[in-house]
Design an enzyme around this catalytic site. Structure first.
Site, short mmCIF file in Angstrom:
data_model
loop_
_atom_site.label_atom_id
_atom_site.label_comp_id
_atom_site.label_asym_id
_atom_site.label_seq_id
_atom_site.Cartn_x
_atom_site.Cartn_y
_atom_site.Cartn_z
N GLU A 170 50.56 27.65 48.94
CA GLU A 170 49.23 26.35 48.09
C GLU A 170 50.54 26.09 46.59
OE1 GLU A 170 48.96 29.26 47.56
OE2 GLU A 170 48.76 29.63 45.72
N ASP A 189 47.28 28.54 51.95
CA ASP A 189 48.46 29.85 51.52
C ASP A 189 49.46 29.70 50.64
OD1 ASP A 189 48.20 32.06 50.04
OD2 ASP A 189 48.14 33.39 51.69
N LYS A 204 43.92 34.48 53.01
CA LYS A 204 43.89 36.01 52.58
C LYS A 204 42.73 37.53 53.77
CE LYS A 204 46.93 35.22 48.39
NZ LYS A 204 48.00 34.99 49.53
N ARG A 249 53.55 25.73 45.98
CA ARG A 249 54.42 24.90 45.96
C ARG A 249 53.68 23.77 45.62
NH1 ARG A 249 56.80 28.05 50.98
NH2 ARG A 249 55.98 29.42 49.95
N LYS A 292 52.83 27.43 37.41
CA LYS A 292 51.48 27.40 38.76
C LYS A 292 50.51 27.95 38.21
CE LYS A 292 50.32 29.93 42.73
NZ LYS A 292 50.81 30.96 44.18
N ASP A 344 43.51 32.57 44.17
CA ASP A 344 44.18 31.89 45.60
C ASP A 344 43.37 32.97 46.35
OD1 ASP A 344 45.61 31.45 47.50
OD2 ASP A 344 47.44 31.91 46.64
N ASP A 376 47.09 34.48 40.24
CA ASP A 376 47.68 33.19 40.08
C ASP A 376 47.85 32.67 39.24
OD1 ASP A 376 49.09 33.44 42.59
OD2 ASP A 376 48.07 31.44 42.89
N1 BES Z 1 49.92 33.18 45.03
C1 BES Z 1 50.68 34.11 46.39
C2 BES Z 1 51.82 34.77 45.96
C3 BES Z 1 51.54 36.69 45.61
C4 BES Z 1 51.31 37.10 46.47
C5 BES Z 1 51.73 37.07 43.97
C6 BES Z 1 51.14 38.56 46.09
C7 BES Z 1 51.87 37.71 43.59
C8 BES Z 1 50.93 39.01 44.84
C9 BES Z 1 50.90 32.90 47.16
O1 BES Z 1 50.06 31.48 46.59
C10 BES Z 1 51.18 32.70 48.38
O2 BES Z 1 49.71 33.47 49.02
N2 BES Z 1 52.37 33.60 49.23
C11 BES Z 1 52.58 33.70 50.34
C12 BES Z 1 53.54 32.64 50.58
C13 BES Z 1 53.27 32.60 52.86
C14 BES Z 1 52.15 31.67 53.37
C15 BES Z 1 54.84 31.69 52.97
C16 BES Z 1 52.90 35.03 50.41
O3 BES Z 1 53.68 34.93 49.99
O4 BES Z 1 52.46 34.74 51.58
ZN ZN Z 2 49.39 31.77 45.17
MN MN Z 3 48.23 31.63 47.97
#
Ligand code: BES
Ligand code: ZN
Ligand code: MN
Length: 505
Positions: free
Chosen positions: A357, A355, A285, A359, A273, A278, A296
């Site tokens: 993204e 968010d 966020k 996947r 990824k 992000d 990220d």
């Molecule tokens: N890059 C984030 C995941 C992340 C969060 C990595 C904190 C490291 C530290 C990912 O893209 C994300 O935002 N995931 C969301 C998914 C949700 C919207 C289903 C998350 O984990 O909140």
């Molecule tokens: Zn992310």
């Molecule tokens: Mn995200």
């Protein structure tokens, strides 16, 4: 960026050489009775023996004691406790952290040139080769710094270490030791390469810059590289990947790397990824801690660094590494919640939350990997879900796999590197959470089991290929220096993936 300290090996006894600092590893409870320690004792004018007998030097893990040297060959002598470091891999894992911490202590005390007497450690671990690789890695990883952007000298370490020499003693299989040293160097520097990419702030590590860095690496290490532009991705139908890029002014770069040195063996595909920042997109966020989202793209950095190390070591393997890179930004043309997009393999996706993204870019990364011919395995690496850190903290990587044998191979590799992982479930039951009313699948599955539903989403794109998904969100960065970890990007699991490819071929 990374340390400039040179790390060399010599097939001579340490006491026949010279250095500013002579470093002696000592085991817990070792009262200095061995012939070697008696020789060292003489060089300290009896101080080693006195301090050992009086209980000042105990040999406890990580204990560092500075002693004067009466020998002109050495400016001073440092004794480091290696505790009860035992035989084999577990001993090596403990030693790696001890020597990494030690390397920073030596640097802070202006140790200049350091000569490490390797024999006590090699004896404890039971292998001079493993001890050599371990200490080499430890020094490279432990001394890592990301201080490029400090313009005041007071903010960077006062001293830097010059040469560090590992003295193996005589009668060693020189070739095997050299290979172990080379492996340690490659593992350590590849990890630091990934750390540099991930630590670099997002304005200075855009998709374009990652692609340039990957291209430079391909040229120096010798692997093939192709960068797919936005227009290529459009032509290929990568609507899922492009939906993430649509809010950004930075052009997306889909990096495809190949290393072929495995004859007719089927290749392993690595997909990382590569979100260079992000923001969450339209599903923005909250501001607190958002700066960490520069990390990220750690999955992308991991696969780039891994294929670089595999090429450097000349492993007999075929590897495809793919890094779909883009920013995830809100913008006038950004994807909106509820939008439906199509991945390259034809599956339709309802984007519930922009968010989620990671996947979306992995879906096209994996679909593209499969379009190039069936891999023997697909391993994706991603900072995918905050929920992964909630589940396993910053200690273990969560692994989701559709094949027991593949999981076991990864587990064996990680046992060697101490980049620990833990298997997570992907029962079909969880799949119902990502069924969409309007498309084949949706990109979020609600609050429950967030890391698992993310894995289920990715699974929909792997078909019948053996696959493992490594969610590294929890372990991507360290919040302080500890052992081989240096505050900031950890560069995990580069070493494990190299070990995995070395073992699997
Ligand atoms: N890059 C984030 C995941 C992340 C969060 C990595 C904190 C490291 C530290 C990912 O893209 C994300 O935002 N995931 C969301 C998914 C949700 C919207 C289903 C998350 O984990 O909140
Ligand atoms: Zn992310
Ligand atoms: Mn995200």
């Amino acid at each position: 960026m990374s340390s400039q300290t040179s790390i060399e090996i010599k097939n001579q006894p340490a006491l026949d050489l010279s250095a500013d600092t002579l470093l002696i590893p000592i085991r817990e409870g070792d009262k200095g009775k061995s012939g070697f320690l008696q020789d060292v004792d003489k060089l300290t004018g009896g101080a080693l023996q006195t301090l050992s007998l009086s209980g000042v030097i105990t040999g406890q893990s990580g204990e560092l004691t500075w002693l004067p040297s009466t020998a002109p060959a050495f400016g001073r002598i440092a004794v480091v406790g290696i505790g009860s470091v035992g035989n084999g891999i577990s001993g090596a894992n403990a030693a790696r952290d001890i020597f990494a911490t030690l390397s920073r202590q030596l640097r802070s005390r202006d140790a200049k040139t350091v000569l490490i007497a390797m024999e006590p450690l090699a004896n404890a671990i039971g292998s001079a080769e493993l001890a050599t690789q371990t200490v080499t890695e430890a020094l490279i990883l432990g001394l890592y710094r990301f201080d490029k952007h400090h313009t005041n000298n007071k903010d960077i370490p006062k001293y830097s270490l010059g040469r560090m020499t590992l003295a193996l003693g005589g009668r060693r299989a020189a070739r095997a030791i050299e290979n172990a040293h080379a492996k340690g160097m490659a593992m350590g520097s590849a990890t630091n390469f990934a750390r540099d990419l991930a630590n670099t702030p997002a304005n200075l590590m855009t998709p374009t810059i990652i692609a340039e860095k990957a291209r430079e690496l391909a040229e120096t290490k010798g692997f093939e590289i192709e960068i797919l532009e936005k227009s290529d991705a459009q032509r290929l139908g990568m609507g899922s990947y492009l939906s993430v890029a649509s809010g950004s002014h930075q052009p997306p770069k889909f990096i495809v790397m190949r290393y072929r040195n495995g004859g007719r063996k089927a290749h392993v595909a690595l997909v990382g990824k590569g979100i260079t920042f992000d923001t969450g997109g339209i599903s923005l966020k909250p501001p607190g801690g958002m700066e960490a989202m520069k990390y990220d793209m750690t999955g992308a950095a991991t696969v780039i660094a891994t294929i670089g190390a595999v090429a450097e070591l000349g492993l007999e393997a075929n590897v495809l590494a793919i890094a779909p890179c883009t920013e995830n930004m809100p913008g006038g043309s950004a994807t909106k919640p509820g939008d439906v997009v199509y991945a390259m393999d034809g599956q339709s996706i309802e984007v519930i939350n922009t968010d989620a993204e990671g996947r979306l870019v992995l879906a096209d990364g994996i679909a593209y990997a499969r379009s190039l011919g069936k891999p023997s395995a697909i391993i994706d690496v991603a900072t995918l879900t905050g929920a992964m850190g909630v589940a396993l903290g910053d200690y273990r990587i969560g692994v989701f796999s559709n094949q027991d044998a593949l999981f076991r191979q990864l587990e064996q590799a990680s046992a060697k590197t101490n980049e620990l992982l833990w298997r997570m479930p992907i029962d079909d039951y969880y799949g119902k959470q990502i069924k969409s009313d309007v498309a084949d699948i949706k990109n979020t599955g609600g609050r429950l089991a967030g890391s698992i539903t993310a894995a289920k989403f990715i699974e929909a794109f792997v078909g019948d290929v053996p696959w493992a998904h490594l969610d590294i969100a929890g372990v991507m960065a360290a919040n302080n220096d500890r052992g081989i970890k240096v505050k900031g990007s950890n560069g995990t699991p580069v070493r494990s993936l190299v070990e995995f490819i070395a073992a699997r071929g």
